[in-house]
Scaffold this motif. Sequence first.
Motif, PDB file in Angstrom:
ATOM      1  N   ARG A 157       0.849  -1.179   0.000  1.00  0.00           N
ATOM      2  CA  ARG A 157       0.000   0.000   0.000  1.00  0.00           C
ATOM      3  C   ARG A 157       0.890   1.235   0.000  1.00  0.00           C
ATOM      4  O   ARG A 157       1.920   1.273   0.677  1.00  0.00           O
ATOM      5  CB  ARG A 157      -0.914   0.033   1.220  1.00  0.00           C
ATOM      6  CG  ARG A 157      -1.842  -1.165   1.342  1.00  0.00           C
ATOM      7  CD  ARG A 157      -2.950  -1.132   0.307  1.00  0.00           C
ATOM      8  NE  ARG A 157      -3.859  -2.255   0.469  1.00  0.00           N
ATOM      9  CZ  ARG A 157      -3.727  -3.431  -0.163  1.00  0.00           C
ATOM     10  NH1 ARG A 157      -2.694  -3.614  -0.986  1.00  0.00           N
ATOM     11  NH2 ARG A 157      -4.599  -4.400   0.020  1.00  0.00           N
TER      12      ARG A 157
ATOM     13  N   ALA B  92       0.508  -4.874   2.877  1.00  0.00           N
ATOM     14  CA  ALA B  92      -0.945  -4.901   3.017  1.00  0.00           C
ATOM     15  C   ALA B  92      -1.392  -5.547   4.320  1.00  0.00           C
ATOM     16  O   ALA B  92      -2.532  -5.367   4.745  1.00  0.00           O
ATOM     17  CB  ALA B  92      -1.567  -5.634   1.829  1.00  0.00           C
ATOM     18  N   GLN B  93      -0.496  -6.283   4.977  1.00  0.00           N
ATOM     19  CA  GLN B  93      -0.842  -6.931   6.251  1.00  0.00           C
ATOM     20  C   GLN B  93      -1.026  -5.923   7.381  1.00  0.00           C
ATOM     21  O   GLN B  93      -1.574  -6.252   8.426  1.00  0.00           O
ATOM     22  CB  GLN B  93       0.225  -7.952   6.654  1.00  0.00           C
ATOM     23  CG  GLN B  93       0.184  -9.242   5.867  1.00  0.00           C
ATOM     24  CD  GLN B  93       0.945  -9.139   4.557  1.00  0.00           C
ATOM     25  OE1 GLN B  93       1.358  -8.054   4.156  1.00  0.00           O
ATOM     26  NE2 GLN B  93       1.124 -10.262   3.887  1.00  0.00           N
TER      27      GLN B  93
ATOM     28  N   THR C  37      -2.754  -2.809   9.180  1.00  0.00           N
ATOM     29  CA  THR C  37      -4.035  -2.110   9.178  1.00  0.00           C
ATOM     30  C   THR C  37      -4.024  -1.033  10.252  1.00  0.00           C
ATOM     31  O   THR C  37      -3.243  -1.087  11.198  1.00  0.00           O
ATOM     32  CB  THR C  37      -5.207  -3.079   9.436  1.00  0.00           C
ATOM     33  OG1 THR C  37      -5.017  -3.711  10.723  1.00  0.00           O
ATOM     34  CG2 THR C  37      -5.284  -4.150   8.366  1.00  0.00           C
ATOM     35  N   ASN C  38      -4.894  -0.052  10.082  1.00  0.00           N
ATOM     36  CA  ASN C  38      -5.063   1.049  11.038  1.00  0.00           C
ATOM     37  C   ASN C  38      -3.791   1.870  11.224  1.00  0.00           C
ATOM     38  O   ASN C  38      -3.541   2.410  12.305  1.00  0.00           O
ATOM     39  CB  ASN C  38      -5.528   0.515  12.403  1.00  0.00           C
ATOM     40  CG  ASN C  38      -6.848  -0.212  12.324  1.00  0.00           C
ATOM     41  OD1 ASN C  38      -7.739   0.188  11.581  1.00  0.00           O
ATOM     42  ND2 ASN C  38      -6.979  -1.299  13.068  1.00  0.00           N
TER      43      ASN C  38
ATOM     44  N   GLU D 154      -1.967  -2.421  13.433  1.00  0.00           N
ATOM     45  CA  GLU D 154      -2.004  -3.856  13.672  1.00  0.00           C
ATOM     46  C   GLU D 154      -1.375  -4.581  12.494  1.00  0.00           C
ATOM     47  O   GLU D 154      -1.415  -4.107  11.364  1.00  0.00           O
ATOM     48  CB  GLU D 154      -3.443  -4.340  13.868  1.00  0.00           C
ATOM     49  CG  GLU D 154      -4.136  -3.761  15.084  1.00  0.00           C
ATOM     50  CD  GLU D 154      -5.542  -4.283  15.246  1.00  0.00           C
ATOM     51  OE1 GLU D 154      -5.705  -5.404  15.773  1.00  0.00           O
ATOM     52  OE2 GLU D 154      -6.488  -3.581  14.838  1.00  0.00           O
ATOM     53  N   LYS D 155      -0.806  -5.735  12.775  1.00  0.00           N
ATOM     54  CA  LYS D 155      -0.179  -6.549  11.738  1.00  0.00           C
ATOM     55  C   LYS D 155      -0.903  -7.885  11.685  1.00  0.00           C
ATOM     56  O   LYS D 155      -0.872  -8.656  12.635  1.00  0.00           O
ATOM     57  CB  LYS D 155       1.312  -6.749  12.041  1.00  0.00           C
ATOM     58  CG  LYS D 155       2.068  -7.541  10.984  1.00  0.00           C
ATOM     59  CD  LYS D 155       3.545  -7.603  11.338  1.00  0.00           C
ATOM     60  CE  LYS D 155       4.331  -8.444  10.339  1.00  0.00           C
ATOM     61  NZ  LYS D 155       5.761  -8.514  10.682  1.00  0.00           N
ATOM     62  N   ARG D 156      -1.569  -8.155  10.558  1.00  0.00           N
ATOM     63  CA  ARG D 156      -2.345  -9.378  10.413  1.00  0.00           C
ATOM     64  C   ARG D 156      -1.431 -10.563  10.124  1.00  0.00           C
ATOM     65  O   ARG D 156      -0.392 -10.414   9.513  1.00  0.00           O
ATOM     66  CB  ARG D 156      -3.371  -9.249   9.279  1.00  0.00           C
ATOM     67  CG  ARG D 156      -4.404  -8.153   9.490  1.00  0.00           C
ATOM     68  CD  ARG D 156      -5.587  -8.359   8.580  1.00  0.00           C
ATOM     69  NE  ARG D 156      -5.192  -8.381   7.173  1.00  0.00           N
ATOM     70  CZ  ARG D 156      -5.228  -7.322   6.379  1.00  0.00           C
ATOM     71  NH1 ARG D 156      -5.643  -6.176   6.841  1.00  0.00           N
ATOM     72  NH2 ARG D 156      -4.843  -7.392   5.122  1.00  0.00           N
TER      73      ARG D 156
END
Length: 680
Positions: free
Chosen positions: A430, A661-662, A664-665, A678-680
């Motif tokens: 991203r 992309a992993q 978020t926020n 956060e890291k998915r």
Amino acid sequence: MDIIQVRSAVRILVGDFILPVMTSSSPWVVDGLGGTAIATAIAGGDREASLKEVGGSVTRSSRCATACSACVTSAFPDGRAHRVGMIGVKSQGEAVAEQFVHRPGLRQIALHINIPFGAIGIGTDHDQPGLTPALRRGCLHPLRAGPRLDRTSEKESAMPHRCSGWVVPFLLLASLWLPPGGARAQNLTAVLEAEIVTLDPHFTPAYITRTFGYMVYDTLFAMDGQGRVQPQMVQEWTRSPDGLVWNFTLREGLLWHDGTPVTAADCVASLRRWGSRSALGSRLMAATASLEPRDARSFTLTLKEPFGLVLDTLGTTSSPVPFMLPERLARTPGTERVPEIIGSGPFTYRRADHRTGDRMVLRRNAAYVPRAEPSNYLAGGKVVRIESLDIRVVPDGQTAIAAMRSGEIDFIQYAPFDLLAALERDRRVRVQNFTGLDQFTGHYRTNAASGPFADPAIRRVLLRLVDQAEVMAGFGLSDRYARSCNAFFICGSPYESAAGTEPMRQPSIEAAREALRQTRYAGEPVIVLVANDLEAAKISSEILADRLRRAGFNVDMQVMDWASVLARRTRREGWSVFGVHALGVDLHSPLTNSVIGFNCTNATTGGFHCEEALTPLFAQFAAAPTLEARQAIAARMQEIVYGQAIAVPWGQFAQPAAYRAQLTNLIPSAIPLFWNVEKR
């Protein structure tokens, strides 16, 4: 030729634990492409040369014993010390670039081979350039228990791998030490704009130190995403009707990283120290009659004259930021660096986690008490959702992007301009764009002390010469990331104005050439400093040098690194102009704008400009009671800046970040912020 005998100890990494598995005195071969090996080279006697971490796939094979000496001597035939970039696999899809140094006279290598849990299935590229035929012929067998992922032939794939028989049982045994849930603590790996060198948050205005500061320290107030100042460490405050007395009370439960409580005395000492290092802070201190603690959690600021920007000053993002320190450290003179790094912010720093030139690991502060409000830029609750932040030093942008695509790096603060289009098409990545105060504005800074630009009339030629659209095109940036902007206090800020910009509206070589003919310019050299290690500074200065030549100036373009540019600009001679850029959060206010902040001072960083008409306007701006009054003063200041051509803007642009992309926020901010993510 002597055979290099290799002593080895194999260990498995599980979370923060290292489990000893096996030791052997048999020959082993390291090719620089597998697990992580920490090597110590013994050159004879008790002399010891430490080698960097090297990647290494290993195999225990008798027929590699004689090839091992060829491995070293043939790969490095000239006998000198070498650096060979290799890839050490940490886990599937995650690789780390390290280096291997060979020194002449090496007779023995003691290796500790770390086999990361989860690295099974990673193979070896036998076609790695620079390795000898002996290595490619059979001495490189990956330590693995899963299917091969490399490009070896079927014949090579059928070769026995002696290690796999004992690796799997020990990996199963190692799983008993995994934390509940079977996952190791979450880590986010980032590459920032530069290495973090100065850790004292007040000592330097360097942006990278500010970024470090927001992770480790905290502030009394902070700016939200709408540009409004909100309380952070402060719970409540009051202001007297005449605006001269301010009372502040801290939130309960605030702790320093050493476990001691944050007190009002700490904050008072921190503000005083910061005021000695910050232009904005010094203005507040100059208007201050007293600043004293009332009790453990409250203190009072009493002004001797109106200062309309008290909260804006305490919540400024301009570097150096008013970060809070323990009183014992805040008593360190501003001219000296604090001897210890103790903050109260959402991440903790430990010297043991900091390896200069390589990496710094910041860990989640488990004792941090975030505010109850949702996170909002620098304000609100700073809830950390990762266990550690691993900050890597990777100077080359291309290398950093390759590491991010492979999964080693999660976040890159400055994505290279020429790779933005490709990154936007990559589904794994991203691109984070920025607008307004999170954009950079570039200026050409001029030397008023000597050379042609000591003459304001010659400096004013630049107003008609500089074509911002050409500079932005030179960056390869689309309209999405860049714009022309003549406003000195940047476009999109409360102080955006068109005052004094008429000469800049239609730049051209012809108009500049004609304006130059009307001056006393007699062909003296214009020394343009070009920083070859900062993309924006380099391109902007090169474009200016070209346009100066075409307009009739005698140009001497001198190329050097950015550190040398900064050193040269402190001299009254030896330079005329250079390109530089700064963030809108620092440039949008007259009180924090570094271009004019040192007007008529003894500072050696402001181009030696002294416009007496500007001096009283700073105090008037600070005392102005309304936004409208401040806007009028800022417009007058802009007219003076352009009337004397103190500096000329060359464009407003974003330097986008890139992240996997992993994540978020992630908070949209040109100052990298790692709470909330956060890291998915």
